[in-house]
Structures are given as structure tokens and as C-alpha cells.
Design a protein around this motif. Sequence first.
Motif, PDB file in Angstrom:
ATOM      1  N   LEU A  64      78.310   9.379  11.460  1.00 36.42           N
ATOM      2  CA  LEU A  64      79.260   9.103  10.373  1.00 36.42           C
ATOM      3  C   LEU A  64      79.893  10.381   9.853  1.00 36.42           C
ATOM      4  CD1 LEU A  64      77.324   6.357   8.401  1.00 36.42           C
ATOM      5  CD2 LEU A  64      79.324   6.065   9.867  1.00 36.42           C
ATOM      6  N   ARG A  65      79.119  11.447   9.796  1.00 34.74           N
ATOM      7  CA  ARG A  65      79.665  12.731   9.336  1.00 34.74           C
ATOM      8  C   ARG A  65      80.707  13.266  10.312  1.00 34.74           C
ATOM      9  NH1 ARG A  65      76.628  17.474  10.220  1.00 34.74           N
ATOM     10  NH2 ARG A  65      78.086  19.123   9.819  1.00 34.74           N
ATOM     11  N   ARG A  73      82.463  11.437  12.400  1.00 39.16           N
ATOM     12  CA  ARG A  73      83.613  10.529  12.360  1.00 39.16           C
ATOM     13  C   ARG A  73      84.500  10.831  11.161  1.00 39.16           C
ATOM     14  NH1 ARG A  73      83.234   4.058  11.592  1.00 39.16           N
ATOM     15  NH2 ARG A  73      85.424   3.616  11.913  1.00 39.16           N
ATOM     16  N   ARG A  74      83.860  11.177  10.020  1.00 37.88           N
ATOM     17  CA  ARG A  74      84.628  11.480   8.814  1.00 37.88           C
ATOM     18  C   ARG A  74      85.398  12.782   8.954  1.00 37.88           C
ATOM     19  NH1 ARG A  74      81.489  12.883   3.718  1.00 37.88           N
ATOM     20  NH2 ARG A  74      79.907  11.997   5.051  1.00 37.88           N
ATOM     21  N   THR A  75      84.822  13.783   9.620  1.00 42.73           N
ATOM     22  CA  THR A  75      85.505  15.057   9.755  1.00 42.73           C
ATOM     23  C   THR A  75      86.620  15.018  10.798  1.00 42.73           C
ATOM     24  OG1 THR A  75      83.856  15.840  11.330  1.00 42.73           O
ATOM     25  CG2 THR A  75      83.522  16.405   9.017  1.00 42.73           C
ATOM     26  N   ALA A 118      88.514  12.281  11.364  1.00 43.39           N
ATOM     27  CA  ALA A 118      89.434  11.191  11.027  1.00 43.39           C
ATOM     28  C   ALA A 118      90.848  11.758  10.831  1.00 43.39           C
ATOM     29  CB  ALA A 118      88.986  10.483   9.762  1.00 43.39           C
ATOM     30  N   THR A 158      94.389  12.254   9.226  1.00 46.80           N
ATOM     31  CA  THR A 158      94.842  12.190   7.827  1.00 46.80           C
ATOM     32  C   THR A 158      96.292  11.876   7.719  1.00 46.80           C
ATOM     33  OG1 THR A 158      95.192  14.568   7.837  1.00 46.80           O
ATOM     34  CG2 THR A 158      93.103  13.735   6.967  1.00 46.80           C
TER      35      THR A 158
END
Length: 87
Positions: A78-79, A81-83, A85, A87
Amino acid sequence: MALLVLIVLGATLGWLASIIARTEAPGSILRQIGVGTTVSVIAGELANEGAVVGSLSLLSLGVALGATGAALVLYHALRLRRTNAPT
């Protein structure tokens, strides 16, 4: 005694996960240790039928180990995937 073993197991796995993932930010290392400790205690308590004060069975130790490993892999996925993503 079982509670102490589960806390040490979770903290050690969280610390090892930070080494494997090459995490250098102190806040992130502490989060991984916290995730590892929390999941280890909860999974070990559930597998040991809520008796954390007494002895620790091999089954509950294995469940805690597996659940902590899975939670840390999920945390890193998840970390990442969040970084990454858009924008």
C-alpha cells in the motif's frame, strides 16, 4: 510471558521488514515496528484463545508470525502504491 514473546516477535519482524525494504525514515521504521507488534499481539492472542498471560502454544506463535509477515507485506504494498500513484 506470552505477551512479552509476542511483543518482541512483532517488533523484531517490523525492524527486519524495515531493513529488507531499505527504509531510512525514522517515522516509517517506527510505524513498521508498531504494525508488527500490534498484529503479532492480536493474532497471537486470538490463536491462543485469549490467554496471553499463560504459556504460548506453537500454533499461536506460527499464526502470529504469519499474520505479522502478511500485514507488513500489505503495508509495504500500500505504501508503494501510494507513492507511485499518478497525480
